[in-house]
Design a protein around this motif. Structure first.
Motif, PDB file in Angstrom:
ATOM      1  N   GLU A   1      -2.560  -5.216  -0.701  1.00  0.00           N
ATOM      2  CA  GLU A   1      -2.919  -3.864  -0.294  1.00  0.00           C
ATOM      3  C   GLU A   1      -2.542  -3.499   1.131  1.00  0.00           C
ATOM      4  OE1 GLU A   1      -7.086  -3.745  -0.954  1.00  0.00           O
ATOM      5  OE2 GLU A   1      -6.924  -3.740  -3.149  1.00  0.00           O
ATOM      6  N   LYS A   2      -2.232  -4.479   1.969  1.00  0.00           N
ATOM      7  CA  LYS A   2      -2.100  -4.197   3.399  1.00  0.00           C
ATOM      8  C   LYS A   2      -1.008  -5.053   4.022  1.00  0.00           C
ATOM      9  CE  LYS A   2      -5.893  -3.571   5.701  1.00  0.00           C
ATOM     10  NZ  LYS A   2      -7.177  -3.754   6.432  1.00  0.00           N
TER      11      LYS A   2
ATOM     12  N   ALA B   1       2.441   0.547  -3.294  1.00  0.00           N
ATOM     13  CA  ALA B   1       1.344   0.003  -4.084  1.00  0.00           C
ATOM     14  C   ALA B   1       1.902  -0.599  -5.374  1.00  0.00           C
ATOM     15  CB  ALA B   1       0.321   1.088  -4.397  1.00  0.00           C
TER      16      ALA B   1
ATOM     17  N   GLY C   1       0.810  -1.209   0.000  1.00  0.00           N
ATOM     18  CA  GLY C   1       0.000   0.000   0.000  1.00  0.00           C
ATOM     19  C   GLY C   1       0.845   1.262   0.000  1.00  0.00           C
TER      20      GLY C   1
END
Length: 354
Positions: free
Chosen positions: A231-232, A123, A119
């Motif tokens: 994403e995390k 990203a 992220g």
């Protein structure tokens, strides 16, 4: 999947018992030799020798706890025993070595350095990387498992040591999980963290799902897990029945508790804590120089630097770096350097679309 060099690649598919039987059969000779080596080398690292007979009640208690929490894994251990030609308690011993060792309250130089990026500025380039610092000279016991369970499309790619069904790895949904030892609380019969990681890879698709599943698990021993998807990135510290989650675009963890709620329960000895703090500072400094799109070889260069990479001092009782890994969850790739990563070449294992 591609792999090569000295790390065995074991593909297992089918129902849990069949998967275990295939795993055990593929590594039968080395697993039998390992079990016979001073009781899976436990008696080469522990001050007080153990016997299989004395361990049977402890093994039975953990077996019952795993069967209740993760019955498929219990069946897989049963299959592992049949495939390898070892007894079922011996197959459980392979899963429980770390719990049986318990706290190692002796001076030590290391016990894994882990970080993840996902992220924000990272990203499109999620990564989870870590050293693996263990005693018992386990670099000769590394294998990689590709697991496909009957009835589902999710596949897991797992780095294993000496018959372990889980240690660290990633799955075809883009979830990667690494770990660090932290010491605290009462270690008790429950789901060993190595098996919990395998259960999470087999059953969840994302960081959020995995954290939710972790909240419902009764882990046998304290640990910090690092989880990363596309994403995390988070780390999750577990101390007894307490669990704390910290999310950041870049997470770092070594071997002392970082969350203020759990830090008072830290049992790490002062020598190990000093090493843990040094390694945390070193990886933080190294990552500051590593661009968001760094490739696996650049990550291995960082993992190969002292004090992050812990050298072999010739004492089987002391932790040293026995492997380093770089996982790319969006690409389904597990990059491994066995042994001292500054002296070994990278081997790549990739989940391919079915």
């Amino acid at each position: 999947m591609s792999g090569g060099g000295s790390i065995p690649l074991v593909r297992v598919a089918g129902d849990p018992f069949t998967a275990g039987r295939l795993h055990g059969g593929a590594l039968a000779a080395p697993l039998r030799a390992f079990v016979d080596d001073s009781l899976a080398r436990l008696n080469r690292v522990l001050a007080t020798p153990l016997s299989m007979t004395a361990l049977l009640p402890t093994i039975a208690a953990y077996q019952a706890a795993v069967a209740a929490a993760a019955p498929d894994l219990a069946q897989e251990v049963r299959g592992l025993a049949e495939g390898a030609g070892i007894s079922e308690p011996e197959a459980w011993l392979l899963q429980l070595r770390r719990e049986i060792m318990g706290y190692q309250k002796v001076p030590t130089a290391g016990d894994c350095t882990t970080y993840a990026r996902a992220g924000g500025p990272f990203a499109g380039h999620p990564v989870l990387a870590q050293t693996i610092d263990l005693n018992s000279d386990l670099d000769d016991q590394i294998s990689v498992l590709e697991v496909s369970r009957t009835g589902g499309s999710r596949r897991s790619l797992v780095l294993s040591f000496a018959g372990l069904l889980g240690y660290l790895g990633l799955n075809s949904d883009g979830l990667a999980i690494g770990l660090n030892l932290v010491l605290g609380g009462d270690w008790r019969p429950g789901l060993p963290p190595y098996l919990a990681i395998r259960e999470l890879l087999d059953s969840t698709s994302s960081v959020d799902q995995a954290v939710a599943a972790l909240r419902g698990m009764r882990l046998a021993s304290s640990r910090s897990l690092t989880l990363c998807d596309r994403e995390k990135a988070v780390w999750v510290e577990v101390l007894g029945d307490e669990l704390r989650v910290t999310e950041a675009v870049e997470t770092l963890h070594t071997n002392h508790f970082l969350h203020p709620d759990l830090a008072p329960g830290d049992e790490l000895n002062v020598f190990a804590r000093n090493s843990s703090v040094r390694r945390l500072k070193a990886v933080e400094a190294g990552l500051a120089e590593l661009g968001p799109a760094a490739d696996p070889e650049q990550h291995f260069a960082l993992l190969s630097e002292p004090p992050i990479c812990v050298p072999d001092e010739g004492d089987i009782r002391r932790e040293r770096t026995v492997a380093a890994v770089v996982m790319l969850p969006d690409r389904g790739e597990l990059h491994v350097r066995p042994g001292d990563p500054s002296r070994s070449s990278t081997q790549v294992f990739s989940l391919r679309p079915t």
